[in-house]
Design a protein around this motif. Sequence first.
Motif, short mmCIF file in Angstrom:
data_model
loop_
_atom_site.label_atom_id
_atom_site.label_comp_id
_atom_site.label_asym_id
_atom_site.label_seq_id
_atom_site.Cartn_x
_atom_site.Cartn_y
_atom_site.Cartn_z
N PHE A 7 64.03 53.29 79.90
CA PHE A 7 65.11 52.81 79.28
C PHE A 7 64.95 51.32 79.10
CE2 PHE A 7 69.29 50.43 79.48
CZ PHE A 7 69.88 50.97 78.45
N ASP A 8 64.35 50.61 80.32
CA ASP A 8 63.88 49.21 80.41
C ASP A 8 62.94 49.06 79.11
OD1 ASP A 8 65.85 48.75 82.04
OD2 ASP A 8 64.48 48.76 83.68
N LEU A 9 61.98 49.93 79.19
CA LEU A 9 60.90 49.71 78.17
C LEU A 9 61.38 49.68 77.05
CD1 LEU A 9 57.69 49.30 77.92
CD2 LEU A 9 57.52 51.93 78.09
N ALA A 10 62.14 50.67 76.55
CA ALA A 10 62.79 50.87 75.30
C ALA A 10 63.29 49.62 74.70
CB ALA A 10 63.55 52.12 75.06
N VAL A 11 64.25 49.03 75.72
CA VAL A 11 64.73 47.95 75.50
C VAL A 11 63.99 46.67 74.98
CG1 VAL A 11 66.45 46.15 76.40
CG2 VAL A 11 66.86 48.58 76.90
N VAL A 12 62.99 46.49 75.80
CA VAL A 12 62.02 45.39 75.78
C VAL A 12 61.32 45.46 74.06
CG1 VAL A 12 62.12 44.65 78.01
CG2 VAL A 12 60.24 46.33 76.89
N LEU A 13 61.10 46.76 73.99
CA LEU A 13 60.25 47.14 72.85
C LEU A 13 61.11 46.82 71.71
CD1 LEU A 13 58.21 50.48 73.47
CD2 LEU A 13 57.31 47.92 73.33
N VAL A 14 62.28 47.03 71.50
CA VAL A 14 63.36 47.21 70.46
C VAL A 14 63.45 45.42 70.35
CG1 VAL A 14 65.58 47.20 69.57
CG2 VAL A 14 64.42 49.41 70.37
N GLU A 15 63.93 44.67 71.46
CA GLU A 15 63.98 43.10 71.26
C GLU A 15 63.06 42.70 70.92
OE1 GLU A 15 64.82 42.44 75.36
OE2 GLU A 15 67.26 43.04 75.17
N ALA A 16 61.82 43.06 70.93
CA ALA A 16 60.42 42.59 70.45
C ALA A 16 60.22 43.00 68.91
CB ALA A 16 59.12 43.00 71.21
N GLY A 17 61.30 43.52 68.41
CA GLY A 17 61.28 43.93 66.85
C GLY A 17 60.18 44.85 66.56
N LEU A 18 60.15 45.89 67.41
CA LEU A 18 59.31 47.14 67.08
C LEU A 18 60.29 48.27 66.80
CD1 LEU A 18 56.73 46.51 70.08
CD2 LEU A 18 56.12 46.70 67.65
N PRO A 19 59.99 49.20 66.16
CA PRO A 19 60.70 50.47 65.81
C PRO A 19 60.72 51.60 67.03
CG PRO A 19 58.88 50.44 64.46
CD PRO A 19 58.67 49.06 65.23
N VAL A 20 61.57 51.72 67.64
CA VAL A 20 61.71 52.80 68.76
C VAL A 20 62.79 53.96 68.57
CG1 VAL A 20 62.09 53.01 71.05
CG2 VAL A 20 60.90 50.90 70.43
N ALA A 21 61.95 55.17 68.80
CA ALA A 21 63.01 56.12 68.53
C ALA A 21 63.15 57.01 69.82
CB ALA A 21 62.68 57.41 67.47
N VAL A 22 64.13 57.13 70.55
CA VAL A 22 64.31 57.75 71.74
C VAL A 22 65.10 59.26 71.76
CG1 VAL A 22 65.33 57.63 74.19
CG2 VAL A 22 64.53 55.61 73.18
N ILE A 23 64.12 60.20 72.16
CA ILE A 23 64.68 61.59 71.79
C ILE A 23 64.83 62.33 73.25
CG2 ILE A 23 63.38 61.66 69.74
CD1 ILE A 23 61.24 63.04 71.24
N PRO A 24 65.64 63.25 73.30
CA PRO A 24 66.01 64.04 74.44
C PRO A 24 64.77 64.77 74.86
CG PRO A 24 67.21 64.77 72.60
CD PRO A 24 66.64 63.70 72.12
N PRO A 25 64.60 65.20 76.25
CA PRO A 25 63.47 65.92 76.42
C PRO A 25 63.56 67.36 75.74
CG PRO A 25 64.14 64.50 78.26
CD PRO A 25 65.21 64.45 77.22
N LYS A 26 64.79 67.97 75.72
CA LYS A 26 65.20 68.95 75.28
C LYS A 26 64.68 69.39 73.80
CE LYS A 26 68.61 72.71 75.43
NZ LYS A 26 69.98 73.03 75.67
N SER A 27 64.79 68.44 73.06
CA SER A 27 64.19 68.37 71.73
C SER A 27 62.48 68.37 71.78
CB SER A 27 64.59 67.20 70.89
OG SER A 27 65.99 66.89 70.96
N THR A 28 62.00 67.84 72.51
CA THR A 28 60.50 68.06 72.63
C THR A 28 60.25 69.37 73.08
OG1 THR A 28 60.61 65.60 73.01
CG2 THR A 28 58.39 66.98 73.36
N LYS A 29 60.81 70.00 74.09
CA LYS A 29 60.61 71.27 74.41
C LYS A 29 60.81 72.32 73.53
CE LYS A 29 61.99 74.20 78.63
NZ LYS A 29 62.71 74.63 79.56
N ASN A 30 61.78 72.27 72.89
CA ASN A 30 62.09 73.17 71.83
C ASN A 30 61.11 72.96 70.67
OD1 ASN A 30 64.61 74.16 73.11
ND2 ASN A 30 65.60 72.82 71.94
#
Length: 286
Positions: free
Chosen positions: A45-68
């Motif tokens: 969560f903290d890593l995703a926040v700082v990446l977005v604040e730095a202007g980088l495109p981030v997509a956070v996906i649920p683990p179940k989606s990756t598993k499926n």
Amino acid sequence: MDFESFGEWQVRQALYPDGHNSLIATMKKLRPKCIIMEATGVYYFDLAVVLVEAGLPVAVIPPKSTKNFANIKLQNSKTDSIDAALLAEYGMRMEPRLWTPPDQHRQALRSLGRQINRLTGSQTQAKNRLHAMKAAQSTPTLLVEDEQEAIEMLGRRIERLKQAAMTLLRQSPELKRLYRHFCAAKGIAQATAPAFLAELRVLPDHLKFAHRSAVVPGWIYACTSLEAAFIRPRISKAGNAHIRSALYMPAMSAVRFDPNAKAFYETLVARRKTKLQAQVAVMRNT
């Protein structure tokens, strides 16, 4: 940089906030179309926040989606390199929506809610230890007094954090309105409503109901009738542990004092569901 070395390096950077700047600099050099992250662990969560604040495109996906997605590809192996390649392919094929971090009020409320949950668990453990100490005649009085002081200290810390959470709720009109709605339900009051809001309001607004309900505890059923004769259902570890912890006691209270919840619970029991199954069903429908 190959998938495996980048995956290991990324994990090391995520463990230490000082490494965020290095990761941001590396990502800006690579200029990725999208950074795919799984919503797992305590550091994403903290890593995703700082990446977005730095202007980088981030997509956070649920683990179940990756598993499926891995199941569709018939991929059972799990290593850093395989997981990184899987996430990269997921991003290229599925093109997930970019993630928008919650505002500061929601982030602060989430941190407070989780700390309250941890301290409450520690307080419960301390009370259990105190009960065991008092039951043993050989326990020195000093140990009993020490445990009592620890319980009182935890109580003061929990109360202070609860007051801070209420202050945050009052500062945000949206959270204040949702808090009143939550407290209107039987069994949910000042202790539980902030915990719900802390977890639910950091979820992306575009999630569908099925995705939102995935954070609520569910079932684990026996696979065969033979196993069902010996294995009792239990609360699944899937979903959000903080919501699961916060929902248990309000659901028990609702079954006792809310006519609708009580009728729902008794109907499930009459259908030969176990009390635990009926309890979890009430938790999911609270």
